[in-house]
Design an enzyme around this catalytic site. Structure first.
Site, PDB file in Angstrom:
ATOM      1  CD  GLU A 424     -35.375   0.503 -78.594  1.00 14.66           C
ATOM      2  OE1 GLU A 424     -34.383   0.785 -77.924  1.00 14.66           O
ATOM      3  OE2 GLU A 424     -35.498   0.734 -79.728  1.00 14.66           O
ATOM      4  CG  ASP A 498     -31.948  -1.565 -79.727  1.00 10.69           C
ATOM      5  OD1 ASP A 498     -31.627  -2.412 -78.808  1.00 10.69           O
ATOM      6  OD2 ASP A 498     -32.636  -1.814 -80.946  1.00 10.69           O
ATOM      7  CG  ASP A 500     -31.007   2.341 -82.747  1.00 14.14           C
ATOM      8  OD1 ASP A 500     -31.644   2.774 -81.814  1.00 14.14           O
ATOM      9  OD2 ASP A 500     -31.420   1.312 -83.202  1.00 14.14           O
ATOM     10  CG  ASP A 502     -35.870   4.247 -84.073  1.00 15.65           C
ATOM     11  OD1 ASP A 502     -36.267   5.343 -84.198  1.00 15.65           O
ATOM     12  OD2 ASP A 502     -36.228   3.304 -84.735  1.00 15.65           O
TER      13      ASP A 502
END
Ligand code: 0RA
Length: 791
Positions: A424, A498, A500, A502
């Site tokens: 990503e 990541d 998180d 997203d």
């Protein structure tokens, strides 16, 4: 289901053979000894309860995951017969539990159709369990027996009286047999939900004692409500699903379908309650007859003005269907035995479809119109895509097929030795390119969000740049005719995002993409998710990455115990004793959240020799009662007294307060949770219960209560410590990224299974679909444990 039932009693259970072969070759009986096989143990027992329900004798099944890794399955069926087995001259329960195939299922005629992937019976579960305890309520009595590794360790005996009936089985999978013995609440919940939908009218609950979680499932509408549930986040083209059922040559067929506004087809098929992930003859029969019936209907009525030929794919775009078949002795094939091979099922499905669907179409022209409109649209899109593809094919034949510019490929050409990281963001991609081992590791960075594959038709998907890059990097091509797994350039494809929201979103999306368009990559086990460390901790100048909660606890303990001396405990015991004490107080906390009194739990766990059998002895129970009372622990209760319970023939202590009561009885004292407390309390005794003398940094301190010392040590570690929940890949420099996430020697990878991908797909519809209510519900129920979103 029970049309062929004979009388079923002690005699119809045949004795075949002993259990040794099961322990020697477990895979032969439960498929595998990994997580899959482990969960099959639970399904095997639950299937027996479901059989009781199908026969009309049971409407409630409870599954409880215990703290020691054991699991209880309890039903209110007839109970396993408790009389003496006429041939074996042993109690029938013991015969059922210790003899292969003694469940009667291989005795055709007794059960019409039964579940269980392997249908091997509870004796196999018994053979593969460290221990198994069975309690049967039947014929006015409560009966009990315990086994270890399939061997009875006590006589089968009556322990009480009751007017109820049912079977309760508690077992702990044997770590000598299984690679992993940890049950997944999520996997089991999903299966229980599925079973509740497939067998309407049964209330199935599942609880996890250590986490205090509970789910309950009950569906009245059968597979119709299941289909509605599966489509709850989607807009439906046909509001009321179409339901078809019937029996052909002793095979029961149920089919329900509808259309949603996506471009995918979703087929869920089952055989005897088993989800056939890889499809098989029943699905093939459905597809073939569906296309045929529609096309002959169209021709007969001249419904299409142009002369176009609708294919099955056109007709099934947006189709969502459940096919449930029940039959005797189904044959399974395929890599994971998830494919039905029995040819009779195909015939049965086709026959039931042919005798029902044409009439339905005749009677519902407005529904036919909706389906045809959708299919014609699909046809046109397919034609356009075909033309576009022909052009690109010709073009690419002239060009040398070029790999995407953003791909940093590896030198290795052998796919089985090559890895592709799909990363990503360009910045993390940059770090990964710097740190990787270029000999065998390739990096493909992705820019931001890739396309929403749920809402894109195939042609649009192919025009998306990020998707194009993935497809060319993989080398397989895509689509029904073009995908070729033999051309895959990497046998490890690692999604790295990541930690998180997203990142979770992007990995969900990628999994959905692979699930929908390159399923074979997942089936072969080539798709992985990277697991970067959870925390970064800093103390003074030193920095450290921590992978999971266990490592964190070890680290905190190490810091907390530094410079501490405990008078009557030798140094080498510190770590183990404190680790267990932390568990001990945590467990008491968990209990107290469920309205159990902390101080009494603590006291009882220290009580020597407290076993369920102790409750047989009135004097013992009175002594215990008096000790609790003298310590003032009963003062808060409105009423406290001793009572006799005939179900177990034992004395209970009943403590009543305004909101309810706490009962010290067999179920509580015999529960794995209480036994675990007792085990942990040994560590408390080792260090001392009160007035513990400790030297900390050369200063003498006395802790009046053990819990105070434990909290002190825990808090001491956290002083001056900077714990950072690790979020972005970008927070690491290339060297750290290598050490934690990329280096094959040190990283943790998680292999994606079809189940994971299916769940991702479902989650994805929830998050991206048009229907608002289920999304809001999802976000609300997950807001509390938002940390679970971090994948
Ligand atoms: C053998 C025969 C009968 C029922 C069962 C076994 C049985 C097994 C399990 C395992 C979990 N729950 C269960 N419930 C029942 C038939 C009993 C009869 O004919 O009365």
């Amino acid at each position: 289901m029970t049309e062929n039932r004979k009388d079923y009693n002690e005699e119809s259970i045949k004795v075949l053979e002993g259990l040794e072969p099961v322990r020697q070759r477990p895979g032969m009986y439960i498929g595998s000894v990994d997580q899959r096989g482990l969960h099959h143990l639970v399904y095997e027992v639950v299937d027996n309860s479901i059989d009781e329900a199908s026969a009309g004798y049971c409407d409630e099944i409870k599954v409880i995951l215990h703290i020691d890794g054991s699991v209880t399955i309890e039903d209110n069926g007839r109970g396993i017969p408790v009389g003496e087995h006429p041939v074996a001259k042993k109690p029938t329960v013991e015969v059922v539990m210790t003899t292969l195939h003694a469940g009667g299922k291989f005795n055709s005629g007794a059960y019409y159709a039964s579940g269980g992937l392997h249908g091997v019976g509870v004796s196999v579960v018994n053979a593969l369990s460290e221990y198994l305890e069975v309690t049967v309520k039947r014929d006015g009595g409560v009966y009990f027996q315990r086994y270890e590794r399939g061997v009875p360790v006590e006589e089968f005996k009556k322990i009480g009286t009751t007017s109820k009936t049912g079977t309760k089985v508690t077992f702990k999978p044997d770590p000598e047999i299984f690679e992993t013995t940890e049950f997944s609440f999520e996997i089991l919940s999903k299966r229980m939900r599925e079973l509740a939908f497939l067998n309407s009218g049964i209330r199935i609950s599942i609880a996890d004692e250590s986490q205090g979680k509970k789910n309950e499932y009950f569906a009245e509408g059968g597979i119709i409500s299941y289909l509605k549930y599966l489509n709850r986040a989607k807009a439906l083209l046909i509001e009321e699903p179409i339901y078809i059922n019937g029996t052909h040559e002793n095979i029961m067929v149920e089919i329900v379908f509808t259309y949603n506004d996506t471009y995918n087809e979703n087929i869920y098929s089952f055989v005897n309650n088993i989800h056939t992930v890889e499809g098989g003859t029943h699905e093939a029969g459905f597809k073939a007859s569906y296309t045929k019936i529609f096309n002959s209907f169209i021709n007969r009525h001249g419904l299409l003005k142009e002369k176009i030929n609708l294919t099955g794919d056109d007709l099934r775009e947006g189709l969502s269907v459940i096919i449930s078949v029940r039959m005797n002795e189904p044959v399974f094939e395929g890599q994971t035995k998830g494919k039905l091979g029995s040819s009779q099922a195909r015939v049965a499905v086709e026959t039931i479809m042919n005798s029902n669907l044409p009439d339905f179409l005749e009677e519902n022209p407005h529904i036919v119109k909706k389906i045809l409109d959708k299919a014609v649209q699909a046809y046109r899109a397919r034609e356009a895509a075909r033309k576009a593809k022909e052009i690109t094919r010709r073009k690419s034949a002239l060009e040398v097929s070029t790999l995407p510019g953003k791909l940093a490929d590896c030198q290795e050409k052998d796919p089985s030795k090559s890895e592709l990281f799909i990363v990503e963001g360009d910045s993390a991609g940059g770090s990964a390119k710097q740190c990787r081992d270029r000999r065998f590791q390739a990096i493909l960075p992705l820019k931001g969000k890739i396309l929403n594959v749920e809402k894109a038709r195939f042609d649009k998907l192919l025009s998306n740049n990020e998707i194009k890059n993935i497809i060319t990097a993989l080398g397989t091509g895509i689509g029904k005719d073009d995908f070729n797994i033999e051309k895959l350039r990497y046998h490890k494809i690692i999604i790295m995002t990541d930690a998180d929201v997203d990142g979770a979103h992007i990995s969900t999306l990628l999994m959905t993409f692979f699930f929908r368009y390159m399923r074979e990559i997942i089936e072969r086990g080539y798709l992985y998710v990277a697991r970067p460390p959870l925390y970064k901790v800093k103390k003074g100048k030193s920095e450290r990455y921590i992978n999971d909660e266990h490592e964190m606890q070890d680290f905190l303990l190490e810091l907390g115990l530094d410079g501490v001396e405990i008078k009557n405990l030798s140094q080498h015991r510190y770590n183990e004793v404190f680790k267990n004490l932390m568990k001990f107080f945590e467990l008491i906390d968990v209990f107290s959240k469920r309205d159990m009194p902390k101080d009494i739990l603590y006291e009882l766990s220290l009580y020597e020799d407290l076993k369920p059998q102790s409750l047989n002895d009135r004097v013992f129970v009175e002594n215990m009662f008096n000790i609790l009372r003298d310590k003032g622990l009963l003062d808060v209760y409105k009423k406290a007294y001793i009572d006799f319970n005939p179900e177990y023939g034992r004395y209970n202590i009943i403590l009543e307060h305004d909101k309810g009561m706490f009962i010290i009885n067999t179920d509580f004292i015999g529960s794995p949770e209480f036994k675990e407390l007792q085990r942990l309390s040994k560590f408390a005794k080792e260090i001392g219960i009160d007035n513990i003398k400790v030297t900390i940094d050369n200063e003498d301190i006395v802790f009046e209560k053990l819990q105070d010392l434990v909290s002190y040590i825990e808090n001491r570690a956290k002083k001056g410590l900077n714990i950072q929940r690790y979020k972005g890949l970008g927070e690491m420099n290339p060297e750290q990224l290598w050490e934690t996430t990329v280096d094959p020697e040190r990283r943790t990878l998680y292999r994606i299974t079809i189940n994971d991908a299916e769940e991702a797909d479902e989650l994805f519809s929830l998050l991206m679909g048009d229907v608002v209510a289920p999304r809001r519900e999802f976000i609300e129920t997950n807001a509390l444990n938002a940390k679970n979103i971090d994948i």
